[in-house]
Write an enzyme that holds these catalytic residues in place. Structure first.
Site, mmCIF file in Angstrom:
data_model
loop_
_atom_site.group_PDB
_atom_site.id
_atom_site.type_symbol
_atom_site.label_atom_id
_atom_site.label_comp_id
_atom_site.label_asym_id
_atom_site.label_seq_id
_atom_site.Cartn_x
_atom_site.Cartn_y
_atom_site.Cartn_z
ATOM 1 N N ARG A 186 0.861 -1.176 0.000
ATOM 2 C CA ARG A 186 0.000 0.000 0.000
ATOM 3 C C ARG A 186 0.896 1.224 0.000
ATOM 4 N NH1 ARG A 186 -3.260 -3.037 -1.371
ATOM 5 N NH2 ARG A 186 -5.376 -3.429 -0.578
ATOM 6 N N GLU B 198 -2.921 8.486 -3.267
ATOM 7 C CA GLU B 198 -3.425 7.666 -4.373
ATOM 8 C C GLU B 198 -4.904 7.965 -4.581
ATOM 9 O OE1 GLU B 198 -4.219 2.981 -5.019
ATOM 10 O OE2 GLU B 198 -2.129 3.474 -4.537
ATOM 11 N N HIS C 93 -1.900 1.205 -9.567
ATOM 12 C CA HIS C 93 -2.494 0.188 -8.682
ATOM 13 C C HIS C 93 -3.186 -0.897 -9.520
ATOM 14 C CE1 HIS C 93 -4.270 -0.448 -4.385
ATOM 15 N NE2 HIS C 93 -3.982 -1.587 -4.977
#
Length: 322
Positions: free
Chosen positions: A235, A263, A282
């Protein structure tokens, strides 16, 4: 009978909300009712009836969390992600939370290898040079003979190692606790100080928790050898972005990031143009393999629930019924 299933056998038919229409599954237990919600538009039924909730296929946590306050009969939340840290604060203690361990292993490991090879061999430079019609030769690092450190050795970390093995590199493994795996020793986090200076590539696949938030800080990065590559498949917030920018802008380290903090990464953020940084949006888990894996997981869990069996991938469990 487990506690989660106990509420399904009181006479009323339990309702499951699924991110995929029920008719697209090969087989689902006929003791349950089903409704499809993809996160858009109105709810397909009254959420107060829902006993099993598999959220929509989205990265938008607000969409996933929206119906939870309206689900007083919810017994199981089956996440479609391996990480479930964002769900825990929003669940009642009587709800069983299951993660999607195993669903993302193959695709995420494939992306980890893709980013590692692309960054080492200079693929971003090749693409830029092709667009400009420029032929630029050079010597690039190889995985052969390199040392790769996998930080976070769960099912995804093990899948990453499987894909690294044919490339002739040495693999070191780190997890929250020391143990022995099929491939060799798994070191604890306390060993990082000794392992980081020896690694040519460091791949992150840890869950985001209070303990791993900004785990990759200035000290962690300073311990990495000059010219080494950081690959983040975990992450974004596992890495201190400002500390990473300091290292890559100075040219000492390189990075390949499938996740960032913040993000989505906003336009104009310095990570976009930092030297030696490769960014993917991602995308690690989202391939053609995703939906078949999700269907298999949900079908297996629903059958186990309907039959009163323990569920797989339980993160929070209820005490056994007395």
């Amino acid at each position: 009978m487990n506690t989660a299933a106990a509420g399904l056998h009181g006479g009323d038919r339990a309702l499951a909300w699924l991110p995929i229409p029920a008719e697209e599954f090969d087989e689902l237990p006929d003791r349950l009712d089903y409704a499809h919600w993809d996160g858009r538009g109105e709810y397909p039924t009254d959420p107060a009836r829902v006993a099993f909730y598999a959220p929509p296929i989205t990265k938008d946590s607000d969409v996933i969390l929206a119906p939870l306050p309206h689900m007083p009969r919810l017994r199981v939340l089956q996440a479609l992600s391996a990480g479930v840290d964002y769900l825990l604060p929003h669940l009642r203690p009587d709800v069983v939370l299951c993660n999607a361990r195993g669903v993302h292993d193959d695709s995420t490991a494939e992306m980890a290898l893709t980013l590692t090879l692309a960054a080492l061999r200079g693929v971003p430079d090749f693409v830029r040079n092709q667009a400009e019609g420029r032929w630029q030769e050079g010597v690039r690092p190889s995985l052969f003979g390199a040392t790769v450190l996998i930080v976070g050795y769960g099912s995804i970390g093990a899948a990453i190692e499987e894909r690294l093995r044919p490339f002739g590199c040495a693999v070191e493994r780190v997890a929250g606790r020391a143990r022995w795996s099929e491939r060799g020793p798994v070191h604890s986090h306390s060993s990082l100080a000794d392992l980081l200076p020896k690694a040519d590539v460091v791949i992150l696949s840890v869950p985001l928790t209070a303990a791993t938030h900004h785990m990759v800080d200035a000290g962690f990065l300073a311990a990495m050898k000059d010219g080494s590559l950081l690959v983040n498949m975990a992450r974004g917030a596992v890495v201190d972005t400002e500390a990473l920018l300091t290292e890559v802008q100075g040219g000492r380290l390189h990075a390949a990031l499938d996740v960032t903090d913040p993000e989505p990464l906003p336009a104009g953020h310095p990570l976009w143009t930092a030297p030696g940084v490769l960014i993917s949006p991602h995308a690690g888990a989202f391939t053609s393999a995703f939906l078949p894996q999700v269907k298999r997981l949900l079908s297996a869990q629903l059958h186990r629930l309907a039959d009163g069996q323990e569920l797989h991938n339980t993160v929070t469990a209820l005490p056994a019924a007395s």
